[in-house]
Design an enzyme around this catalytic site. Structure first.
Site, PDB file in Angstrom:
ATOM      1  N   TYR A  39       0.785  -1.344  -0.013  1.00 18.75           N
ATOM      2  CA  TYR A  39      -0.133  -0.029  -0.159  1.00 18.75           C
ATOM      3  C   TYR A  39       0.657   1.207  -0.034  1.00 18.75           C
ATOM      4  O   TYR A  39       2.145   1.063   0.233  1.00 18.75           O
ATOM      5  CB  TYR A  39      -0.973   0.030   1.238  1.00 18.75           C
ATOM      6  CG  TYR A  39      -0.471   0.239   2.613  1.00 18.75           C
ATOM      7  CD1 TYR A  39       0.398  -0.367   3.114  1.00 18.75           C
ATOM      8  CD2 TYR A  39      -0.745   1.471   2.950  1.00 18.75           C
ATOM      9  CE1 TYR A  39       1.076  -0.277   4.599  1.00 18.75           C
ATOM     10  CE2 TYR A  39      -0.039   1.803   4.417  1.00 18.75           C
ATOM     11  CZ  TYR A  39       0.705   0.965   5.068  1.00 18.75           C
ATOM     12  OH  TYR A  39       1.234   1.252   6.171  1.00 18.75           O
ATOM     13  N   ARG A  58       8.209   4.191  -4.415  1.00 17.15           N
ATOM     14  CA  ARG A  58       8.287   3.377  -3.374  1.00 17.15           C
ATOM     15  C   ARG A  58       7.296   2.336  -3.636  1.00 17.15           C
ATOM     16  O   ARG A  58       7.271   1.030  -3.261  1.00 17.15           O
ATOM     17  CB  ARG A  58       7.859   4.022  -2.002  1.00 17.15           C
ATOM     18  CG  ARG A  58       8.250   3.126  -0.923  1.00 17.15           C
ATOM     19  CD  ARG A  58       8.080   3.918   0.348  1.00 17.15           C
ATOM     20  NE  ARG A  58       6.764   4.701   0.797  1.00 17.15           N
ATOM     21  CZ  ARG A  58       6.455   5.500   1.686  1.00 17.15           C
ATOM     22  NH1 ARG A  58       7.363   5.837   2.387  1.00 17.15           N
ATOM     23  NH2 ARG A  58       5.373   5.774   1.751  1.00 17.15           N
ATOM     24  N   LYS A 154       6.415  -1.722   2.022  1.00 14.43           N
ATOM     25  CA  LYS A 154       5.231  -1.204   2.592  1.00 14.43           C
ATOM     26  C   LYS A 154       4.012  -2.063   2.532  1.00 14.43           C
ATOM     27  O   LYS A 154       2.982  -1.892   1.594  1.00 14.43           O
ATOM     28  CB  LYS A 154       4.884   0.265   1.945  1.00 14.43           C
ATOM     29  CG  LYS A 154       3.871   1.125   2.978  1.00 14.43           C
ATOM     30  CD  LYS A 154       4.121   2.633   2.636  1.00 14.43           C
ATOM     31  CE  LYS A 154       2.848   3.425   3.469  1.00 14.43           C
ATOM     32  NZ  LYS A 154       3.196   3.602   4.793  1.00 14.43           N
ATOM     33  N   GLU A 187      11.994   2.511  14.064  1.00 19.41           N
ATOM     34  CA  GLU A 187      10.841   3.788  13.872  1.00 19.41           C
ATOM     35  C   GLU A 187      10.001   3.692  14.617  1.00 19.41           C
ATOM     36  O   GLU A 187       9.951   3.102  15.653  1.00 19.41           O
ATOM     37  CB  GLU A 187      10.607   3.647  12.249  1.00 19.41           C
ATOM     38  CG  GLU A 187      10.094   2.214  11.837  1.00 19.41           C
ATOM     39  CD  GLU A 187       9.728   2.117  10.394  1.00 19.41           C
ATOM     40  OE1 GLU A 187       9.833   3.133   9.618  1.00 19.41           O
ATOM     41  OE2 GLU A 187       9.565   0.717   9.876  1.00 19.41           O
ATOM     42  N   LEU A 211      11.020   1.611   7.150  1.00 19.65           N
ATOM     43  CA  LEU A 211      10.564   2.251   5.859  1.00 19.65           C
ATOM     44  C   LEU A 211      11.087   3.413   5.538  1.00 19.65           C
ATOM     45  O   LEU A 211      11.339   4.366   6.350  1.00 19.65           O
ATOM     46  CB  LEU A 211       9.072   2.515   5.970  1.00 19.65           C
ATOM     47  CG  LEU A 211       8.095   2.631   4.663  1.00 19.65           C
ATOM     48  CD1 LEU A 211       7.880   1.584   4.081  1.00 19.65           C
ATOM     49  CD2 LEU A 211       6.897   3.616   5.035  1.00 19.65           C
TER      50      LEU A 211
END
Ligand code: PDD
Length: 294
Positions: A39, A58, A154, A187, A211
Site C-alpha cells: 500500500y 516506493r 510497505k 522507527e 520504511l
C-alpha cells in the site's frame, strides 16, 4: 459532504469509481486471506498530490519486492488518483491505495502465476495536527520491534504494528518507538524517528528494518537546505534516553514532537527549538509547493 459519512465517499476498485458502500471484494482475495499486498498513503495539499513521484517509486519498489506486477502505468496511477481527488470537496486529503496479489479460489500459500491484482484506492480529509499536540507533543514508550526483516516494503500485513500500538495504548502512551534485537532504534509504529542532541539531528540510516519515509526525506532536505546538521546514524536506546528532542514523521502527521519517553520528559518536556524550526520550514515548503501548482 460530511467527511464522517463514509458511505458518501467515492472509492476506486478495479477500474471503477463507486460509492464506498457498494465496493466489495472477494473473500478469496489474497489480501484478505494472507495480507498479500502492498500500500501507499499520499498526502494531497490544495488538491495536489505531494511528492507523487517518490510515493509511486516506493510503490513500484514494494510491488517488485513481493513479485506483484504493477497493474497500472505511472500515468494511469496519476489520472486515477487525480480523478479520485476531484470527486471530493476537501482541499487537503490523504489517499490510501493498495494492491493485492488478487483472487485465488483455492487457498494456497504459493500464488498462482496468472492472478489479476486487486487495486483499491480511496481518499480522506487530511486534518491539521491538533493544536494541543503542536503545543505539548505526544507520549511514547519504547517497545521491542517484533516485526519481520523486510520493513522497507510497505506491506499491508500490519499485525505487529497493530499489536505494538495497542501495547502503547495499554501503557497510556500515544505511540511507540521500536527497538531492534540489536538494541537500535528502528522507527515508530507508523512513522520514522528522529532525535536531536546538542543541535544536531539524528535519524537511523535506511535499512531493511525501517520504511524509507517520504516525509523523512523531505525533513532531511529541509535540514540540509537550512544548514541544520543532520546525521544518519544508528541510535541506541541509551542515546535516545539522552535526547534533547525526539520527533516522529509521516505523511499524515508531518514532523510530530515527542515530549515524554517512557514516562520521562524529553529535554524540557515541551516541543524543542529545532523541531519548531523544521516544522516552520516544512510548512513554508508546503506553501511553496501549493503556490507552484496554482
Ligand atoms: N505510514 N514507517 C512506517 C512503519 C510507516 O507506516 C510510515 C507511514 C512511515 C512514514 O512514511 P511516510 O513519511 O512516507 O508517510 C514510516 C502511513 C502514513 C500509514 O501507514 O498510514
Amino acid at each position: 459532504m460530511n467527511p464522517s459519512t463514509h458511505t458518501e465517499q467515492t472509492v476506486y476498485l478495479n477500474g471503477l469509481f463507486m460509492p464506498m458502500n457498494d465496493s466489495k471484494i472477494s473473500t478469496q482475495d489474497r489480501g484478505f486471506l494472507f495480507g498479500d499486498g502492498v500500500y501507499e498513503v499520499i498526502p494531497v495539499y490544495n488538491g495536489q498530490l505531494f511528492r507523487f513521484e517518490e510515493h509511486l517509486q516506493r510503490l513500484t519498489n514494494s510491488l517488485q519486492a513481493v513479485s506483484i506486477s504493477n497493474p497500472l502505468s505511472d500515468n494511469e496511477w496519476l489520472v486515477l488518483l487525480n480523478t479520485l481527488i476531484e470527486k471530493h470537496p476537501w482541499q487537503d486529503q490523504y489517499i490510501y491505495l493498495q494492491v493485492t496479489r488478487g483472487i485465488q479460489m483455492q487457498r494456497d500459500h504459493l500464488p498462482d502465476n496468472n492472478l489479476t491484482p486487486t487495486v483499491y484506492a480511496y481518499t480522506n480529509p487530511l486534518k491539521p495536527v491538533a493544536e494541543n499536540i503542536i503545543n505539548n507533543g505526544i507520549r511514547v514508550i519504547t517497545l521491542e520491534d517484533i516485526r519481520w526483516l523486510k520493513c522497507d516494503i510497505k506491506a499491508i500485513t500490519l499485525l505487529p504494528n497493530v499489536m505494538m500500538k495497542l501495547a502503547a495504548k495499554a501503557q497510556n502512551a500515544d505511540d511507540a518507538i521500536l527497538v531492534s534485537r540489536e538494541g537500535l532504534i528502528t522507527e515508530g509504529t507508523a512513522s520514522n524517528a528522529f532525535m536531536v542532541k546538542d543541535g544536531t539531528i539524528f535519524t537511523p540510516p535506511i535499512s531493511h528494518q525501517l520504511l524509507p519515509g517520504i516525509t523523512r526525506q523531505v525533513i532531511e532536505r529541509i535540514a540540509n537546505a537550512h544548514n541544520i546538521p543532520l546525521i544518519e546514524q544508528n541510535i541506541s536506546e541509551a542515546m535516545l534516553n539522552e535526547a534533547d528532542e525526539i520527533w516522529l514523521s509521516s505523511s499524515t502527521k508531518e514532523a510530530l514532537p515527542v515530549t515524554t519517553l517512557n514516562g520521562h520528559a524529553v529535554g524540557t518536556g515541551k516541543p524543542g527549538p529545532i523541531w519548531k524550526k523544521i516544522n516552520a520550514y516544512y510548512q513554508e515548503y508546503k506553501q511553496e509547493f501549493i503556490t507552484s501548482k496554482s
